[in-house]
Design an enzyme around this catalytic site. Structure first.
Site, PDB file in Angstrom:
ATOM      1  N   LYS A   1     -10.034   0.128  -2.337  1.00  0.00           N
ATOM      2  CA  LYS A   1      -9.874  -0.174  -0.917  1.00  0.00           C
ATOM      3  C   LYS A   1     -10.272   1.039  -0.095  1.00  0.00           C
ATOM      4  O   LYS A   1      -9.701   2.118  -0.245  1.00  0.00           O
ATOM      5  CB  LYS A   1      -8.433  -0.578  -0.592  1.00  0.00           C
ATOM      6  CG  LYS A   1      -8.209  -0.883   0.888  1.00  0.00           C
ATOM      7  CD  LYS A   1      -6.807  -1.393   1.150  1.00  0.00           C
ATOM      8  CE  LYS A   1      -6.547  -1.572   2.639  1.00  0.00           C
ATOM      9  NZ  LYS A   1      -5.179  -2.084   2.922  1.00  0.00           N
TER      10      LYS A   1
ATOM     11  N   ASP B   1       0.862  -1.180   0.000  1.00  0.00           N
ATOM     12  CA  ASP B   1       0.000   0.000   0.000  1.00  0.00           C
ATOM     13  C   ASP B   1       0.901   1.233   0.000  1.00  0.00           C
ATOM     14  O   ASP B   1       1.532   1.554   1.012  1.00  0.00           O
ATOM     15  CB  ASP B   1      -0.918   0.001   1.223  1.00  0.00           C
ATOM     16  CG  ASP B   1      -2.020  -1.046   1.126  1.00  0.00           C
ATOM     17  OD1 ASP B   1      -1.911  -1.954   0.294  1.00  0.00           O
ATOM     18  OD2 ASP B   1      -2.995  -0.949   1.905  1.00  0.00           O
TER      19      ASP B   1
ATOM     20  N   LYS C   1      -6.809   3.299  -3.105  1.00  0.00           N
ATOM     21  CA  LYS C   1      -7.142   3.272  -1.677  1.00  0.00           C
ATOM     22  C   LYS C   1      -7.466   4.680  -1.201  1.00  0.00           C
ATOM     23  O   LYS C   1      -6.749   5.633  -1.514  1.00  0.00           O
ATOM     24  CB  LYS C   1      -5.968   2.682  -0.900  1.00  0.00           C
ATOM     25  CG  LYS C   1      -6.197   2.570   0.607  1.00  0.00           C
ATOM     26  CD  LYS C   1      -5.009   1.887   1.276  1.00  0.00           C
ATOM     27  CE  LYS C   1      -5.123   1.910   2.788  1.00  0.00           C
ATOM     28  NZ  LYS C   1      -3.978   1.263   3.462  1.00  0.00           N
TER      29      LYS C   1
END
Length: 225
Positions: free
Chosen positions: A188, A99, A160
């Site tokens: 996400k 991430d 994300k």
């Protein structure tokens, strides 16, 4: 957006959850706990700080949950060389997913080529599943779109919403990312997901992963409905 229990009766949250342990005070015993919980509950991944990747990989060897870690966390303001080294080290240690926090300052300065180059290099050289953290709370509407397009073009597998350190996931931001991505990548949602209702709102809006430290509590609460 109001969610009724009937709206999510058939939705299994477990395989959508990235079980996140990103507190700076996290210790080895907690890593073991989160990995055991992820395996027992069938979570998608455990997301730990880079220093805990090797231990998480050992604990989850031959088990279903992936090992995820964060790169350039939480500000995104590390140099590109530092982010790449961090990403490569995490990959070599066995992390399946990374991430990566986008360089927000560069985005706001109009340095789109630098943002794209940094992300593309990480995607290409690691070969891992990359989720780009956009930190939506800090971006204007036009910046959200630009950031998402740059991340997708660079090779990101997921967009994300946030680190959870600045604001958190909102239904509106998930809807925006879904509209921009047109299902080309996953979405996400992360930050502030503490109730079943919030989790389900995000899933129904288009989230395909949920980053939360409250995964076990969410499943228990869902089971009690």
């Amino acid at each position: 957006m109001t969610v009724n229990p009937s709206d999510y009766a058939d939705i299994d949250l477990a395989p959508l959850i990235d079980h996140a342990l990103l507190s700076p005070s996290a210790i080895g015993l907690q890593v073991e706990q989160f990995c055991n919980e992820a395996d027992l509950r069938g979570f998608a991944a455990v997301c730990v700080a880079p220093t805990h990747v090797k231990r998480a990989v050992e604990l989850l060897h031959n088990k279903k949950p992936k090992v995820c870690t964060v790169i350039g966390f939480p500000t995104g303001a590390s140099t590109s060389a530092t982010k790449l080294y961090e990403a490569l080290e995490a990959s070599e240690s066995g992390a399946d997913e990374l991430d990566v926090v986008i360089n927000i300052g560069w985005l706001k300065e109009g340095r789109s080529d630098d943002v794209h180059r940094e992300l593309a290099q990480i995607c290409e050289e690691t070969g891992r599943t990359i989720k780009v953290i956009l930190e939506m709370a800090l971006l204007s509407e036009s910046e959200k779109r630009l950031a998402a397009e740059l991340a997708m073009d660079a090779g990101a597998a997921y967009l994300k919403t946030s680190t959870g350190w600045v604001g958190g996931a909102t239904v509106e931001d998930v809807r925006i990312l879904k509209a921009i991505s047109r299902d080309r990548v996953g979405i996400k949602a992360s930050g502030g997901i503490r109730t079943v209702e919030k989790a389900m709102e995000l899933v129904l809006a288009g989230a395909t992963r949920l980053g939360t430290s409250k995964g076990v509590e969410l499943l228990k609460a869902q089971g009690s409905r």
